[in-house]
Motif scaffolding. Structure first.
Motif, PDB file in Angstrom:
ATOM      1  N   VAL A 156     -22.749  62.922  -0.627  1.00 27.59           N
ATOM      2  CA  VAL A 156     -23.915  61.794  -0.469  1.00 27.59           C
ATOM      3  C   VAL A 156     -24.078  61.668   1.023  1.00 27.59           C
ATOM      4  O   VAL A 156     -23.111  62.022   1.679  1.00 27.59           O
ATOM      5  CB  VAL A 156     -23.313  60.481  -1.208  1.00 27.59           C
ATOM      6  N   ASN A 157     -25.093  61.052   1.491  1.00 27.38           N
ATOM      7  CA  ASN A 157     -25.443  60.919   2.988  1.00 27.38           C
ATOM      8  C   ASN A 157     -25.885  59.580   2.873  1.00 27.38           C
ATOM      9  O   ASN A 157     -26.995  59.350   2.252  1.00 27.38           O
ATOM     10  CB  ASN A 157     -26.494  61.651   3.597  1.00 27.38           C
ATOM     11  N   ILE A 158     -25.038  58.606   3.521  1.00 30.22           N
ATOM     12  CA  ILE A 158     -25.673  57.011   3.460  1.00 30.22           C
ATOM     13  C   ILE A 158     -26.188  56.706   4.882  1.00 30.22           C
ATOM     14  O   ILE A 158     -26.102  57.250   5.739  1.00 30.22           O
ATOM     15  CB  ILE A 158     -24.440  55.991   3.072  1.00 30.22           C
ATOM     16  N   LEU A 159     -27.077  55.628   4.773  1.00 27.04           N
ATOM     17  CA  LEU A 159     -28.096  55.588   5.739  1.00 27.04           C
ATOM     18  C   LEU A 159     -27.997  54.025   6.165  1.00 27.04           C
ATOM     19  O   LEU A 159     -27.868  53.335   5.441  1.00 27.04           O
ATOM     20  CB  LEU A 159     -29.630  55.926   5.693  1.00 27.04           C
ATOM     21  N   SER A 160     -27.641  53.734   7.495  1.00 27.56           N
ATOM     22  CA  SER A 160     -27.545  52.443   7.926  1.00 27.56           C
ATOM     23  C   SER A 160     -27.995  52.049   9.478  1.00 27.56           C
ATOM     24  O   SER A 160     -28.348  52.981  10.147  1.00 27.56           O
ATOM     25  CB  SER A 160     -25.953  52.130   8.132  1.00 27.56           C
ATOM     26  N   SER A 161     -28.617  50.859   9.605  1.00 25.43           N
ATOM     27  CA  SER A 161     -28.863  50.505  10.913  1.00 25.43           C
ATOM     28  C   SER A 161     -27.805  50.155  11.571  1.00 25.43           C
ATOM     29  O   SER A 161     -27.920  50.198  13.102  1.00 25.43           O
ATOM     30  CB  SER A 161     -29.725  49.083  10.947  1.00 25.43           C
ATOM     31  N   LEU A 162     -26.530  50.188  11.206  1.00 24.31           N
ATOM     32  CA  LEU A 162     -25.298  50.147  12.077  1.00 24.31           C
ATOM     33  C   LEU A 162     -25.002  51.452  12.461  1.00 24.31           C
ATOM     34  O   LEU A 162     -25.240  52.546  11.995  1.00 24.31           O
ATOM     35  CB  LEU A 162     -24.186  49.630  10.943  1.00 24.31           C
ATOM     36  N   LYS A 163     -24.144  51.618  13.809  1.00 25.96           N
ATOM     37  CA  LYS A 163     -23.709  52.739  14.105  1.00 25.96           C
ATOM     38  C   LYS A 163     -23.024  53.512  13.339  1.00 25.96           C
ATOM     39  O   LYS A 163     -21.991  52.808  12.645  1.00 25.96           O
ATOM     40  CB  LYS A 163     -23.185  52.744  15.436  1.00 25.96           C
ATOM     41  N   ALA A 164     -23.031  54.989  13.315  1.00 33.07           N
ATOM     42  CA  ALA A 164     -22.239  55.654  12.234  1.00 33.07           C
ATOM     43  C   ALA A 164     -20.678  55.476  12.181  1.00 33.07           C
ATOM     44  O   ALA A 164     -20.000  55.365  11.335  1.00 33.07           O
ATOM     45  CB  ALA A 164     -22.570  57.075  12.247  1.00 33.07           C
ATOM     46  N   ASN A 165     -20.266  55.284  13.635  1.00 34.50           N
ATOM     47  CA  ASN A 165     -18.751  55.035  13.658  1.00 34.50           C
ATOM     48  C   ASN A 165     -18.377  53.905  13.340  1.00 34.50           C
ATOM     49  O   ASN A 165     -17.120  53.656  12.894  1.00 34.50           O
ATOM     50  CB  ASN A 165     -18.386  55.094  15.279  1.00 34.50           C
ATOM     51  N   VAL A 166     -19.037  52.666  13.004  1.00 36.03           N
ATOM     52  CA  VAL A 166     -18.617  51.473  12.228  1.00 36.03           C
ATOM     53  C   VAL A 166     -18.284  51.802  10.828  1.00 36.03           C
ATOM     54  O   VAL A 166     -17.290  51.402  10.330  1.00 36.03           O
ATOM     55  CB  VAL A 166     -19.684  50.631  12.380  1.00 36.03           C
ATOM     56  N   ILE A 167     -19.041  52.546  10.074  1.00 32.72           N
ATOM     57  CA  ILE A 167     -18.957  53.168   8.903  1.00 32.72           C
ATOM     58  C   ILE A 167     -17.833  54.168   8.781  1.00 32.72           C
ATOM     59  O   ILE A 167     -16.817  54.075   7.798  1.00 32.72           O
ATOM     60  CB  ILE A 167     -19.994  53.520   8.412  1.00 32.72           C
ATOM     61  N   SER A 168     -17.661  55.295   9.806  1.00 31.95           N
ATOM     62  CA  SER A 168     -17.048  56.365   9.524  1.00 31.95           C
ATOM     63  C   SER A 168     -15.389  55.975   9.926  1.00 31.95           C
ATOM     64  O   SER A 168     -14.462  56.331   9.239  1.00 31.95           O
ATOM     65  CB  SER A 168     -17.139  57.304  10.372  1.00 31.95           C
ATOM     66  N   ASP A 169     -15.203  55.092  10.831  1.00 30.71           N
ATOM     67  CA  ASP A 169     -14.030  54.082  11.208  1.00 30.71           C
ATOM     68  C   ASP A 169     -13.241  53.854   9.845  1.00 30.71           C
ATOM     69  O   ASP A 169     -12.101  53.823   9.486  1.00 30.71           O
ATOM     70  CB  ASP A 169     -13.887  53.057  12.383  1.00 30.71           C
ATOM     71  N   TYR A 170     -14.112  53.043   9.038  1.00 27.38           N
ATOM     72  CA  TYR A 170     -13.600  52.299   7.951  1.00 27.38           C
ATOM     73  C   TYR A 170     -13.480  53.437   6.830  1.00 27.38           C
ATOM     74  O   TYR A 170     -11.953  53.245   6.421  1.00 27.38           O
ATOM     75  CB  TYR A 170     -14.594  51.268   7.329  1.00 27.38           C
TER      76      TYR A 170
END
Length: 317
Positions: A156-170
Motif C-alpha cells: 500500500v502507498n499512503i498519502l498525507s499533507s504531513l511530511k513523510a518522515n513524521v509517519i515513517s518514524d512512527y
C-alpha cells in the motif's frame, strides 16, 4: 520477552460509493476471487493469496479506506503491540473475533496522520471451492480464470499533507518497519519513504503532498503480477474495456514495473506491480534520493502522461 513483530501486509478494507462498479472492476476485470459475502461486505483475494481475504469492499455513501491490516508473526504479538502502543500514548481499540469475516481478535489504532491500522494474527486459510481449486496443492485457485489475474497483494502507498518522515518514524519506532529507500528534501525532511518488514522493497510507502486535502489519504493499493509479460497483458485487457491508465513504466525506486488504474466505483487507485528487487542484507542502509533525481527515481522509463488522476480526494483512511 522478545518484541512483537509484524509479518506482512494482510488486507485493505475499502468502502465504495458504487459497490456494483467496484465489484465489477476488482472481480471481473482485475480477476480477484470472492471468498464470501457477509452482512454486505464482500471479501476478495487473488489466486495466490492464502488468507481469507486481502481486500474487502462494503457499500457506503462516500468512498474511503476503513483500515489497512497487518498480520503479526506470533499470536501473542497482537496483545504485546496493544500494550506497547498504549504505553506510547496511542489509543487502541479491540475488534472481537468474527467481526471481520475469517479473522480472529485484533486491534485498531491510528497513525499520527490518522490512517487507521489493524493488527491481527488469527485468520482462516479458506480453501477455494472445488470447482475453482488449483490442482497445485501450493496454490489456492486456478490462475488466469479471468481478467488481469494477479498472484497476490503486494503493498500500500499512503498519502498525507504531513511530511513523510513524521509517519515513517512512527512506523519504524512503534511497529518495527525498516526504511529501504527515501526521497529527501533540501531541509532533510522526507517527501517519500519506502518501508518493509519483509524482503520486499516496500510493504508500505508514504507519500507527502503539501496540497493534499487531508493528512490521511491513500495513494494506491497494489497487487503483484509475476512478470513483465503479465503487465503487458494487463494493458491489453484494460484497453479493451475502455479504462485509462498510466504506464507501463519502470520506477527507479524499487526498480519495479507498473501500471496505475482507477477503480470506477470507489475512485481508489490500483497499481499492478512486477519485477523489482528483494532485500536480504541484515545491515541494509536506506537508499537516499534527492528531488533533483526524481526523473530517474519515480519513472526510470515509460508513460508519464496524466491519464490517471494524481489525487483521490474521496479516498480517506
Amino acid at each position: 520477552m522478545s518484541l512483537p513483530e509484524i509479518a506482512k501486509l494482510g488486507h485493505v478494507a475499502l468502502v465504495s460509493a458504487d459497490l456494483e462498479k467496484s465489484l465489477w472492476f476488482f472481480k471481473e476485470l482485475i480477476g480477484l476471487e470472492e471468498t464470501e459475502e457477509v452482512n454486505g461486505t464482500h471479501y476478495l483475494r487473488a489466486w495466490g493469496d492464502f488468507e481469507h481475504h486481502t481486500l474487502s469492499i462494503t457499500a457506503g455513501e462516500k468512498s474511503y479506506v476503513d483500515h489497512i491490516a497487518w498480520r503479526t508473526k506470533r499470536p501473542e504479538d497482537v496483545e504485546q503491540f496493544a500494550h506497547l502502543l498504549q504505553e506510547a500514548g496511542t489509543d487502541v481499540s479491540w475488534v472481537e473475533a468474527g467481526v471481520e469475516a475469517g479473522q480472529g481478535r485484533a486491534i485498531r489504532f491510528k497513525l499520527p496522520s490518522e490512517h487507521r491500522f489493524e493488527i491481527y494474527y488469527d485468520m482462516e486459510k479458506t480453501l477455494a471451492e472445488p470447482s475453482k481449486r488449483s490442482v497445485l496443492k501450493n496454490q489456492t485457485y486456478r490462475s488466469w480464470e479471468r481478467g488481469v489475474s494477479p498472484r497476490r497483494i503486494d503493498h500500500v502507498n499512503i498519502l498525507s499533507s504531513l511530511k513523510a518522515n513524521v509517519i515513517s518514524d512512527y512506523l519504524m519506532e512503534k511497529l518495527g518497519f525498516k526504511m529501504r529507500e527515501c526521497v529527501q528534501a533540501p531541509d532533510d525532511s522526507l517527501i517519500g519513504a519506502w518501508l518493509s518488514v519483509t524482503p520486499l522493497v516496500h510493504d508500505i510507502a508514504v507519500s507527502h503532498d503539501p496540497f493534499s486535502p487531508s493528512t490521511h489519504q491513500i495513494h494506491h493499493l497494489s497487487y503483484w503480477l509475476d512478470n513483465a509479460q503479465d503487465l503487458l497483458r494487463a494493458a491489453d485487457i484494460l484497453t479493451e474495456h475502455g479504462l485509462k491508465f498510466k504506464g507501463p513504466g519502470k520506477h527507479g525506486i524499487s526498480q519495479a514495473m507498473y501500471i496505475y488504474v482507477v477503480d470506477p466505483g470507489s475512485g481508489v487507485r490500483l497499481e499492478l506491480f512486477t519485477n523489482g528487487y528483494l532485500i536480504f542484507e541484515p545491515d541494509w542502509e536506506p537508499i537516499v534520493w534527492t528531488l533533483d533525481e526524481m526523473d530517474v527515481g519515480f519513472t526510470f522509463w515509460g508513460d508519464q502522461t496524466d491519464t490517471v488522476p494524481e489525487n483521490n480526494p474521496t479516498i480517506e483512511a
